[in-house]
Design an enzyme around this catalytic site. Structure first.
Site, mmCIF file in Angstrom:
data_model
loop_
_atom_site.group_PDB
_atom_site.id
_atom_site.type_symbol
_atom_site.label_atom_id
_atom_site.label_comp_id
_atom_site.label_asym_id
_atom_site.label_seq_id
_atom_site.Cartn_x
_atom_site.Cartn_y
_atom_site.Cartn_z
ATOM 1 N N GLY A 126 -0.937 -115.834 9.030
ATOM 2 C CA GLY A 126 -2.329 -116.267 9.528
ATOM 3 C C GLY A 126 -3.013 -116.862 8.570
ATOM 4 O O GLY A 126 -2.400 -117.791 7.767
ATOM 5 N N SER A 164 -4.385 -116.132 4.632
ATOM 6 C CA SER A 164 -4.329 -115.069 3.688
ATOM 7 C C SER A 164 -5.709 -114.819 3.216
ATOM 8 O O SER A 164 -6.055 -113.523 3.096
ATOM 9 C CB SER A 164 -3.568 -115.571 2.793
ATOM 10 N N CYS A 201 4.523 -115.634 5.424
ATOM 11 C CA CYS A 201 3.641 -116.781 5.400
ATOM 12 C C CYS A 201 2.463 -116.119 4.603
ATOM 13 O O CYS A 201 2.572 -115.984 3.236
ATOM 14 C CB CYS A 201 3.361 -117.324 6.513
ATOM 15 N N ILE A 254 4.946 -123.068 9.013
ATOM 16 C CA ILE A 254 3.331 -123.570 9.371
ATOM 17 C C ILE A 254 2.376 -123.410 8.209
ATOM 18 O O ILE A 254 2.117 -122.645 7.765
ATOM 19 C CB ILE A 254 2.904 -122.796 10.560
ATOM 20 N N HIS A 301 8.233 -118.275 9.543
ATOM 21 C CA HIS A 301 7.954 -117.308 10.471
ATOM 22 C C HIS A 301 9.019 -116.935 11.451
ATOM 23 O O HIS A 301 9.291 -117.249 12.474
ATOM 24 C CB HIS A 301 7.053 -117.980 11.331
ATOM 25 N N GLU A 342 9.314 -114.497 13.262
ATOM 26 C CA GLU A 342 8.858 -113.738 14.311
ATOM 27 C C GLU A 342 8.468 -114.920 15.525
ATOM 28 O O GLU A 342 8.387 -114.554 16.659
ATOM 29 C CB GLU A 342 7.499 -113.078 14.204
HETATM 30 N N1 GLN Z 1 -1.608 -121.550 4.914
HETATM 31 C C1 GLN Z 1 -1.976 -120.192 5.227
HETATM 32 C C2 GLN Z 1 -2.613 -119.658 3.997
HETATM 33 O O1 GLN Z 1 -2.734 -120.081 2.930
HETATM 34 C C3 GLN Z 1 -0.673 -119.442 5.519
HETATM 35 C C4 GLN Z 1 -0.194 -119.972 6.599
HETATM 36 C C5 GLN Z 1 0.469 -119.089 7.803
HETATM 37 O O2 GLN Z 1 0.592 -118.040 7.599
HETATM 38 N N2 GLN Z 1 1.132 -119.838 8.791
HETATM 39 O O3 GLN Z 1 -3.008 -118.422 4.061
#
Ligand code: GLN
Length: 197
Positions: free
Chosen positions: A50, A52, A79, A136, A172, A174
């Site tokens: 998500g 962070s 992530c 991602i 990811h 999931e």
């Molecule tokens: N770029 C997001 C971050 O720095 C992480 C991306 C993700 O969880 N898909 O929080």
């Protein structure tokens, strides 16, 4: 029949629903965690992908940061979850303090603008067949302490690693139909229960 594992998914922001669905496919009992008391009695915890900074801010607001630091079960961060578990974010873009539970320094959005999101087949330690991974705006592990075992790399950087009862993935698992990384986590949860028993 074996008692199902009780696994929490931190459900503040991000793709916690996909993790919950994956865990249910593997017959775990899933608890969406939004308050510290919901960590009680869990065998393991997942911190999802998500944003962070957002997840970190909300966790601190609800006192979940200290509760997660005090949690004794296995933890899997994907992530944004990997970033939150790290000791340090090297680019200095992270306003929020990290949980600092895993001895890694991470670089956020490490793969750069052009390849902000991509998919790759990874060689993963302990898996005879490659794992198809979805990245991602992913971080990578810039450096890791001696206790960290690197389980997979992409572009020459660690993207799956384990330190004791902590597992972290920059991608990811999931979001694919492949349950193997979550199965590795549930093995770690059982291993950790054995250690604590
Ligand atoms: N770029 C997001 C971050 O720095 C992480 C991306 C993700 O969880 N898909 O929080």
């Amino acid at each position: 029949m074996e008692k199902p594992l009780r696994i929490g998914v931190l459900a503040l922001q991000g793709d916690f629903r996909e993790h919950a669905a994956m865990l249910r496919r593997l017959d775990a009992a899933v608890v969406e965690v939004r308050l510290p008391g919901q960590l009680d009695g869990l065998d393991g915890l997942i911190i999802p992908g998500g944003e962070s900074t957002t997840i970190g801010k909300l966790a601190a607001m609800y006192g979940l940061d200290d509760a997660i630091r005090a949690f004794r079960g296995a933890i899997f961060g994907t992530c944004a979850g990997l970033i939150l578990l790290a000791r340090e974010a090297v680019d200095g873009t992270h306003g929020q303090p990290l949980l600092g539970l895993v001895d890694i320094a991470v670089r956020r959005n490490a793969f750069g603008r052009q390849v902000a999101s991509f998919e790759a087949d990874l060689e993963v330690e302990g898996e005879p067949e490659p794992v198809h991974a979805v990245f991602i705006r992913a971080p990578w592990v810039e450096s890791a302490g001696p206790g960290v075992q690197v389980l997979a790399e992409a572009a020459g950087h660690a993207v799956l690693a384990r330190e004791g009862r902590y597992l972290v993935a920059a991608f990811h698992p999931e979001l694919t139909g492949d349950t193997r990384i979550h199965e590795q986590f549930l093995d770690l949860v059982r291993e950790e229960q054995g250690v604590r028993a």
